[in-house]
Design an enzyme around this catalytic site. Structure first.
Site, mmCIF file in Angstrom:
data_model
loop_
_atom_site.group_PDB
_atom_site.id
_atom_site.type_symbol
_atom_site.label_atom_id
_atom_site.label_comp_id
_atom_site.label_asym_id
_atom_site.label_seq_id
_atom_site.Cartn_x
_atom_site.Cartn_y
_atom_site.Cartn_z
ATOM 1 N N LYS A 279 0.844 -1.190 0.000
ATOM 2 C CA LYS A 279 0.000 0.000 0.000
ATOM 3 C C LYS A 279 0.883 1.244 0.000
ATOM 4 O O LYS A 279 1.805 1.370 0.797
ATOM 5 C CB LYS A 279 -0.914 -0.009 1.231
ATOM 6 N N GLU A 363 -19.241 -3.742 11.772
ATOM 7 C CA GLU A 363 -20.064 -2.841 12.575
ATOM 8 C C GLU A 363 -21.112 -3.594 13.391
ATOM 9 O O GLU A 363 -21.385 -3.223 14.545
ATOM 10 C CB GLU A 363 -20.745 -1.810 11.665
ATOM 11 N N ARG A 391 -25.271 0.023 8.892
ATOM 12 C CA ARG A 391 -25.113 -1.412 8.663
ATOM 13 C C ARG A 391 -25.468 -2.222 9.907
ATOM 14 O O ARG A 391 -25.728 -3.417 9.828
ATOM 15 C CB ARG A 391 -23.670 -1.714 8.241
#
Length: 625
Positions: A279, A363, A391
């Site tokens: 990354k 979540e 969510r």
């Protein structure tokens, strides 16, 4: 070469050397554009070679690419005819920072939230089979997304049905914050297997010593190497789910990526290709601090420093306050869902690591775990973006509110979110939270108010949700309540005889400006800070609505189901017949732009609100006459 690239089919004619040159050009374009516009940088720098290989092997848009979350789709956009528009990234009227089917036929699925790509790709693959088509379907999933349970539901379904599809696991050890959990450790063991790495180097050196080796023999040896690899690496986790596992593969080796993807393309079974990438690759500040460069504001390329200093932000203010509270109260704990830095909770994590829990992109699990902690005597705070908290609707309703547990939900990025656009707007939390019994719902007008609400949350013995924007306004001591806040108590900031404005959160500042403007138009408007959306201050609402001609509500939330509808229902139930003007976000998704532009698009700028009030007030006056 990048400016001459009209469509991804041209990649098939390029040599691997040219593709490497193109990769360098793409990285340069990514860095320069994101430095100017802001956006997701580190994730896109990591998938340059992978995206090039995908477009070289597959035939998009006939073959379908589904990018999980979508914050790694910039390279895809550059390769699919949008180089000329790339300077407009995340700007009003420009291209989105996420896949957008309305923007291009190459964007097959609108994404923005994690862990959805495998499910969507499986749906496309099954549609292909029903229609007797033969195209490929590829889901690109980050290892961070695999901390979300939805991925496993989809993997299990695809594997047991043997539906032909490809899942590319882009393994860079990061989501928004560094990955956590047992699966992250499992992938880490695959990446770092010393036995396999030594074996791979030995094979490579041996192949290099064979002069004039033909490609068929080379491919045979490569397949043999991959078969023998299973002796050194246990990829049986994914195989147990019904997938053919290939990997780990160097995600920056275009030639090898193309070979592996061609193999996966020709397989009739579900295949998972494990690709290891870095990354932030190609830009040293992002390589060194990939979490800081996941999502960035405009910055200086040379130093990586942000162009504007910015402010501390509401999340940082909360983290500091919770950390101080936790010093004397062992019950205080904080839960994050893979967004420690995004929600500003680093200070709490540092000061109280034993009471800070990052559960990954999960979540639902975060909220129910908080319920379990609260049921055992803790005071948990769940810090999640507003757009992601939705969510966990069922968990908030059944596991927290039904049980009346003292869990505090910290809803960051509530209201308009600017350049992140449609998939990230925090414009729906008031609508769904208002319907939940036992839940206190509050919105501070500034950071002073926010601190008072955090203090209050530690004293109430029931669920509470506090929603706030990213930026922390400070409206000064003159607008600060001097006494501690009481649940359900609003604050009259200015009185008015003609119009009364009930405003929520950051809209309080705008409401005060509106009241001043209306004075110049001989309309006497008062303002109430309705910081508690639930329960409402029924006494102050009736008192200040009874003698005015027009009641106005202003909120950064959908007008459907929002605060304004609650006010209208209360007045109607009391038999108080007043003209009501509800102002908020309309019934549509709001595109990316600056927050000021989004407010203007929704009629929430000061001058627009004044015009609406004047019109409604004049109509009421005319009706009474």
């Amino acid at each position: 070469m990048l400016k001459d690239l009209q469509n991804p089919a041209q990649l098939k004619e390029m040599s691997y050397r040219e593709l490497q040159q193109l990769a360098a050009e793409i990285r340069s374009e990514l860095i320069d554009t994101v430095a100017e516009c802001g956006g997701h940088l580190a994730s896109n720098l990591g998938v340059v070679e992978l995206t090039l290989a995908m477009h070289r092997v597959f035939n998009c848009p006939e073959d379908k690419f589904v990018f999980d979350v979508g914050h790694q789709c910039y390279v895809h956009k550059l390769l699919t005819g949008r180089y000329g528009q790339f300077h407009s990234l995340r700007k009003q009227g420009g291209i989105s920072g996420f896949p957008d089917a309305d923007e291009s036929p190459y964007d097959t699925f609108v994404a923005g939230h994690a862990s959805t790509a495998i499910s969507a790709a499986l749906g496309m693959a099954r549609t292909r089979d029903v229609m007797h088509a033969d195209n490929s379907v590829v889901a690109v999933v980050g290892d961070g997304a695999l901390t979300g349970g939805m991925c496993y539901e989809a993997l299990n379904d695809a594997g047991q049905s043997k539906t032909r599809m490809i899942v590319i696991l882009n393994d860079n050890e990061m989501s928004i914050s560094r990955n956590v959990g047992a699966l992250s450790g499992y992938l880490n063991s695959l990446r770092q297997s010393k036995s396999y790495c030594a074996f791979k180097r030995t094979i490579r050196r041996g192949l290099e010593k064979i002069p004039g080796i033909g490609m068929p023999v080379f491919h045979f040896i490569e397949r043999l190497r991959d078969a023998l690899k299973s002796l050194f690496i246990d990829g049986k986790f994914f195989e147990a789910l019904g997938f053919v596992y290939i990997g780990p593969i160097d995600g920056h080796d275009i030639r090898h990526l193309c070979r592996i993807l061609n193999r996966a393309k020709n397989d009739k079974r579900p295949v998972l290709v494990h690709v290891v990438t870095q990354k932030g690759k190609g830009y040293r500040p992002a390589e060194n601090h990939p979490d800081d460069f996941h999502g960035v504001a405009p910055f200086y390329v040379e130093s990586g420093k942000a162009r504007s200093g910015g402010d501390a932000g509401c999340g940082t203010v909360i983290a500091h306050q919770l950390s101080e509270m936790a010093d004397s109260d062992i019950r205080i704990s904080v839960i994050s869902a893979a967004m420690v830095a995004g929600t500003g909770m680093q200070e709490f994590q540092k000061q109280h690591p034993d009471r800070f829990f990052d559960v990954g992109i999960a979540e639902e699990h975060a909220v129910t775990m908080a319920a379990g902690m609260a049921a055992s005597g803790m005071r948990p705070y769940v810090a999640v973006y507003s757009t992601f908290m939705q969510r966990a609707y069922d968990q908030i309703l059944n596991d927290v509110c039904r049980c009346e547990l003292p869990v505090t939900l910290l809803l960051d990025r509530a209201g308009f979110v600017g350049a992140d656009g449609k998939t990230h707007q925090g414009l729906f939390d008031l609508s769904y939270l208002r319907a939940m019994p036992n839940l206190i719902v509050a919105a501070p007008r500034d950071v002073r108010d926010l601190k008072k609400l955090i203090d209050l949350s530690a004293t109430v013995n029931q669920p509470m949700a506090i929603r706030y924007p990213k930026a922390g306004l400070d409206l000064g001591p003159r607008m600060a309540a001097q006494q501690p806040l009481k649940v359900g108590e609003w604050e009259l900031l200015s009185d008015g005889e003609d119009v009364m404005i009930f405003a929520v959160g950051p809209m309080v500042q705008i409401a005060m400006q509106v009241a001043i403007e209306l004075m110049g138009k001989r309309i006497r408007a008062g303002v109430v800070d309705a910081r508690f959306i639930k329960p409402m201050d029924e006494k102050l609402l009736m008192e200040k609505s009874r003698n005015v001609k027009l009641v106005v509500t202003i909120e950064e939330n959908s007008v459907i189901g929002g605060f304004g509808e609650g006010v209208a229902a209360e007045l109607c139930a009391a038999g108080l017949n007043r003209r009501i003007l509800n102002l908020g976000a309309p019934d549509r998704f709001i595109a990316h732009a600056r927050i000021s532009q989004q407010r203007q698009d929704c009629g929430l700028r000061v001058e627009q609100i004044c015009a609406r009030i004047q019109e409604a007030f004049a109509a009421e006056q005319g009706g009474q006459a």
